[in-house]
Design an enzyme around this catalytic site. Structure first.
Site, short mmCIF file in Angstrom:
data_model
loop_
_atom_site.label_atom_id
_atom_site.label_comp_id
_atom_site.label_asym_id
_atom_site.label_seq_id
_atom_site.Cartn_x
_atom_site.Cartn_y
_atom_site.Cartn_z
N ARG A 122 -20.12 0.36 7.32
CA ARG A 122 -18.74 0.58 7.78
C ARG A 122 -18.53 -0.02 9.18
O ARG A 122 -18.19 0.64 10.14
CB ARG A 122 -18.39 2.06 7.72
N ASP A 307 -13.08 3.88 -4.90
CA ASP A 307 -13.00 5.33 -4.73
C ASP A 307 -13.03 6.09 -6.06
O ASP A 307 -13.18 7.32 -6.07
CB ASP A 307 -11.72 5.71 -3.96
N ARG A 399 -11.86 17.54 2.09
CA ARG A 399 -11.35 16.55 3.05
C ARG A 399 -10.29 15.66 2.43
O ARG A 399 -9.44 15.11 3.11
CB ARG A 399 -12.51 15.63 3.50
#
Ligand code: EPZ
Length: 422
Positions: A122, A307, A399
């Site tokens: 990342r 995702d 989250r």
């Protein structure tokens, strides 16, 4: 720490309404820093990452009040503290767009190394290089990114990789820069289109929405007193579609964007699901038999979304035959395979390829969410098992999915959440 207990084995049935998109809400909330006045947002999801972002904005001096409609907020960024410490930004990756917005508003920004799901390195190099192209200087200070500018100026930016976050930072920095900016090889995710729609409503001049080339004509200021409804969360919608297929259920999903989920809809039909489209924002998903095996390769939008890769791995575990999953976006996004193996799954992984040998059913176990989408995969697996499983570190799921356990209860699922005493 929190955990959920799920006793699955029952088909999902009924109807569900999808919440606002996490990955559109986060950049749009930081974009409010570019507006010296009040902005109203609707359909903001009540999830952990948003609560963290709101806390950071308040630390910067932004006044935030709840609107009358659930999920609506009044955001007043008239006055902010340019010297506020952004240490809390390290808690979520979604803080990345504080880089461009604080740099534009204040002429300087210090951002800590960012957290978020541990699914890869990342990097931030594409973000930094984009802002340098617009006239910002960089100093690294103990891992923090310190950028300064005497005024951003339009330029041409070529992104070596169509990074979502770097595209968002480039757009946000170009909005109020002097002159015009062209962003080549831009990411095309629907969340970026939502961000651009929000900015153009405030008077920005951004063209090429959803294309690989975005043109921005810098303006002097953005206007306050406008409102925006956050787009539906396509990953939540996809997760419910996969849950329906895994439990051989019959579910109507409302307030979703059908167009944003076209790659998944096509793949689930290939696997044997029947999916009827009801208008632009609802689908009816039904599954009567064991899913067929499949192959997916994750890619930037409009390719198959990374995702949904972990939720699809859970589906592959109970599909007929051998499925192959190629993860092209992140270099460490197969961690959930280890946990699914505890539930009886048979998965062989290399860095980029997971080969899943489907079995007719999985077995109950106590497992731990490795990250947000991996946690969702474990929930989906537990929904297919006619016995009780425990998913620990459920706070990682909270989250990114609004009231997910309450939504499952409304669909007849036997799920209980426990806050573990830490
Ligand atoms: C956004 O992350 C989303 N997060 C991610 O969702 C999503 O998986 C991802 O886009 C891809 O769609 C938010 O929007 C908050 P990237 P982002 O920059 O912006 C490399 C979830 O589960 N890269 O497109 O971080 C990077 O290492 C989360 O909701 C660089 O090399 O994604 C990765 O391998 C997970 N240098 C790849 O690009 C950079 O400067 C994709 O990252 C930036 C990125």
């Amino acid at each position: 720490m929190s955990q959920v207990k799920i006793c699955g084995g029952k088909p999902l049935g009924g109807s569900i309404t999808i919440s606002g998109a996490k990955n559109a809400s986060l950049p749009i909330l930081t974009a409010c820093l570019l507006i010296k006045g009040v902005t109203q947002l609707f359909n903001v999801p009540d999830i952990g990452d948003i609560r963290t972002m709101l806390r950071i904005l308040k630390q910067i001096g932004v006044k935030i009040t709840d609107g009358e409609e659930p999920g609506s907020l009044w955001i007043d960024a008239t006055e902010i503290n340019c010297l506020a410490n952004l240490a809390d930004a390290e808690k979520i990756r979604g803080s990345q767009t504080l880089l461009s917005t604080m740099l534009t508003r204040c002429g300087e920004v210090r951002l800590p190394p960012l957290g978020g799901c541990n699914i890869g390195s990342r990097q931030m190099d594409l973000h930094i290089n984009s802002l340098k192209r617009l006239g910002a200087d960089l100093e690294m200070e103990q891992g923090w990114i310190h950028m300064k500018t005497s005024g951003l100026k339009g330029s041409t930016i070529y992104l070596d990789y169509s990074s979502v976050g770097a595209t968002e930072n480039a757009i946000l920095a170009a909005c109020l820069a002097e002159g015009n900016t062209i962003i080549e090889n831009a990411a095309q995710e629907p969340e970026i289109v939502d961000l651009i729609n929000f900015l153009n409503k405030a008077g920005a001049k951004i063209f090429g929405l959803g294309s690989k080339t975005i043109r921005v004509v810098g303006v002097k200021a953005l206007k306050p007193n406008h409102y925006h409804r956050i787009m539906p969360d396509r990953i939540e919608a996809g997760s419910f579609m996969i849950a329906t297929v895994m439990t051989r259920g019959d579910l109507i999903i409302n307030h979703m964007s059908v167009a944003d989920n076209s790659s998944l809809i096509y793949k689930l039909k290939e696997i044997g699901a029947s999916i009827d489209i009801i208008g632009q924002d609802s689908v009816h998903v039904r599954m009567k038999k064991r899913p067929n095996s499949f192959q997916i390769k994750t890619m930037p939008y409009p390719g198959f979304p990374t995702d949904l890769q972990s939720p699809m791995m859970a589906l592959a575990c109970i599909s007929e035959g051998v499925s192959v999953i190629v993860e092209n976006v992140f270099e460490n996004r197969f961690q959930v395979a280890r946990e699914l193996t505890k539930m009886g799954a048979k998965i062989v992984t290399t860095e980029k390829v997971a080969t899943v040998f489907g079995s007719s059913s999985l077995t109950p176990a106590t497992v731990t969410s490795p990250d947000l989408r991996g946690g969702m995969a474990l929930i989906l697996a537990a929904l297919s098992i006619p016995d009780t499983s425990v998913i620990e570190a459920y706070e990682k799921v909270d989250r990114g999915y609004a009231n997910f356990e309450k939504k499952l209860v409304s669909l007849g699922v036997n799920i209980t959440k426990q806050e573990e005493l830490t």
